[in-house]
Design an enzyme around this catalytic site. Structure first.
Site, PDB file in Angstrom:
ATOM      1  N   LYS A  61     -15.949  23.353  69.139  1.00  5.45           N
ATOM      2  CA  LYS A  61     -14.591  23.283  69.288  1.00  5.45           C
ATOM      3  C   LYS A  61     -14.316  22.584  70.570  1.00  5.45           C
ATOM      4  O   LYS A  61     -13.070  22.371  70.593  1.00  5.45           O
ATOM      5  CB  LYS A  61     -13.907  24.086  68.710  1.00  5.45           C
ATOM      6  N   HIS A  78      -8.989  33.525  60.317  1.00  5.51           N
ATOM      7  CA  HIS A  78     -10.062  32.867  59.499  1.00  5.51           C
ATOM      8  C   HIS A  78     -11.139  33.747  59.062  1.00  5.51           C
ATOM      9  O   HIS A  78     -11.192  35.004  59.464  1.00  5.51           O
ATOM     10  CB  HIS A  78     -10.759  32.031  60.828  1.00  5.51           C
TER      11      HIS A  78
HETATM   12  N1  PMP Z   1     -12.163  31.095  63.971  1.00  5.83           N
HETATM   13  C1  PMP Z   1     -11.411  30.444  64.021  1.00  5.83           C
HETATM   14  C2  PMP Z   1      -9.853  30.588  64.267  1.00  5.83           C
HETATM   15  C3  PMP Z   1     -11.638  28.969  63.833  1.00  5.83           C
HETATM   16  O1  PMP Z   1     -10.737  27.916  63.683  1.00  5.83           O
HETATM   17  C4  PMP Z   1     -13.182  28.949  63.325  1.00  5.83           C
HETATM   18  C5  PMP Z   1     -13.723  27.678  62.869  1.00  5.83           C
HETATM   19  N2  PMP Z   1     -12.917  26.830  62.108  1.00  5.83           N
HETATM   20  C6  PMP Z   1     -14.075  30.253  63.449  1.00  5.83           C
HETATM   21  C7  PMP Z   1     -13.418  31.086  63.612  1.00  5.83           C
HETATM   22  C8  PMP Z   1     -15.449  29.691  62.828  1.00  5.83           C
HETATM   23  O2  PMP Z   1     -16.217  28.901  64.012  1.00  5.83           O
HETATM   24  P1  PMP Z   1     -17.799  28.695  63.610  1.00  5.83           P
HETATM   25  O3  PMP Z   1     -17.725  27.933  62.260  1.00  5.83           O
HETATM   26  O4  PMP Z   1     -18.169  27.669  64.874  1.00  5.83           O
HETATM   27  O5  PMP Z   1     -18.507  29.792  63.573  1.00  5.83           O
END
Ligand code: PMP
Length: 406
Positions: free
Chosen positions: A224, A121
């Site tokens: 999440k 990500h």
């Molecule tokens: N890493 C992964 C694998 C994710 O799925 C996400 C959220 N889509 C994030 C990091 C980032 O999380 P956040 O936006 O809550 O900081």
């Protein structure tokens, strides 16, 4: 299968979208919240709120107890050794940025290497890119198998005695791949590198044990995993955190302040400048209670069953391409031939079905898949088999809607 009555505890799910009962299949982006979490936050604001750590008065003590109680709750949830290893952050993104800025700036130098995978990500990619630019370090990427897995041979191929950091998602938010973190951590440690784990997609669905994984840092987001937005966690091994500099400065994190010099509190407070996210932490603790009462093993089994059932049905629809390995968590990323994922998601939404479409904050992975965009259906403990049936029927109707011909 979990009892369908779990769904009733999520008030938001009980509504119609575009004239149809809502089928929410976007929990990997953000989960919905049970009444227990909503009420814990409300109760905190109704009865216990004050600022923490400083107040001598009773409400100050109650709020501090609630906040520190939440830290202990998170500690036991991920099986950390001591609560000082738990730092509350705004989410996974903030947590990884903290490690990159603090640990990274102090320990990565010119010519050093940071090992990543192309399935990361953006939250576990850009902070390392920026660190590498600041320091003249190099990013090295583990080659994925054609079905989107990480093998230890591929990891070994990019490790070297210049490797300082290995940063990897525990579970991919696009492919659903489960990465062999404990084994990769062992390889990283043999070279003196640290292992950073993005657990945003594993913490909500799998039992986590940071000591068994033997990772050095691990990050996840409350929103999440049934908790509120705005709260997340950075776990770090005590001996590493103790030697790290804070990246934000101000109230709460100091020990002694003079006009020209200041000193910092011990961990974890050194990394929590300003008034912390108290109600967020309370909500996250309630979410953990909820998940543990059901049992993470049961949550995971339920989602996997729904995903396998969905994949089995999807394979009967001509023109559907599914991405990712056989062994995966409860999500499925796919495309319908000749239909843009955004159009697909829009037509599903017309039927009350919420799926994600886009690059899922993983543009390099999309390029590897040779797709500009994909659709993703992600399942959680409140989804049911009937909803999967609605989703499949929705896909069939979408195909018809676009007058699909082969
Ligand atoms: N890493 C992964 C694998 C994710 O799925 C996400 C959220 N889509 C994030 C990091 C980032 O999380 P956040 O936006 O809550 O900081």
């Amino acid at each position: 299968m979990l009892n369908a009555s779990i769904r009733e505890q999520f008030p938001i799910l009980d509504q119609e979208i575009n004239g149809h009962p809502l089928v929410y299949l976007d929990s990997a982006a953000s989960s919905q919240k049970p009444l227990a979490v909503i009420e814990a936050i409300e109760d905190y604001y109704r009865r216990n709120h004050s600022n923490v750590h400083r107040g001598v008065h009773t409400l100050g003590t109650q709020a501090t107890d609630a906040y520190e109680g939440a830290r202990e709750r998170v500690r036991s949830f991920i099986h950390a050794a001591v609560p000082e290893e738990i730092i509350f952050t705004r989410g996974t993104t903030t947590a990884i940025n903290l490690v990159a800025s603090s640990y990274g700036d102090a320990n990565v130098g010119e010519g050093d290497e940071i090992v990543l995978t192309p399935m990361e990500h953006h939250a576990n990619l850009i902070p390392w890119q920026q660190l590498a630019k600041r320091k003249g370090a190099t990013l090295r990427y583990v080659e994925l198998t054609p079905d989107g897995r990480v093998t230890l041979d591929a990891v070994q191929a990019v490790l070297s005695d210049r490797t300082k950091i290995v940063a990897m998602s525990h579970v991919s938010n696009v492919l659903g791949t489960i990465n062999p973190i404990a084994e990769v951590a062992r390889l990283a440690h043999e070279l003196g590198a640290v292992m950073v784990v993005d657990a945003a997609q594993s913490a909500p669905h799998r039992k986590l044990d940071v000591q068994a994984l033997d990772c050095d840092f691990l990050a996840f987001s409350g929103h999440k995993m049934l908790g509120p937005t705005g709260i997340g966690v950075l776990y770090g091994k005590k001996q590493l955190l103790k030697n790290m500099e804070p990246v934000e400065f101000g109230g709460e994190m100091i020990d002694y302040v003079d006009l020209y010099e200041s000193t910092w509190k011990d961990i974890p407070y050194r990394f929590e400048a300003g008034t912390p996210i108290i109600a967020g932490a309370v909500g996250l603790a309630a979410a953990i209670d909820f998940l543990e009462e059901i049992g993470l093993e049961n949550v995971e089994a339920h989602e996997r069953e729904l995903a396998s059932y969905a994949i089995e049905q999807m394979k009967t629809i001509e023109g559907i391409e599914i991405y990712g390995p056989e062994d995966r968590v409860g999500l499925v990323t796919f495309n319908l031939k000749d239909v843009h994922a955004h159009d697909l998601a829009t037509v599903l939404d017309m039927q009350g079905i919420a799926v994600r479409a886009g690059h899922h904050c993983a543009q390099p992975l999309m390029r590897l898949l040779k797709q500009s965009s994909t659709a993703r259906a992600s399942f959680y403990l409140y989804n049911t088999k009937e909803e999967v049936d609605r989703f499949i029927e929705g896909l069939r109707q979408t195909k018809e809607y676009f007058n699909y011909e082969f």
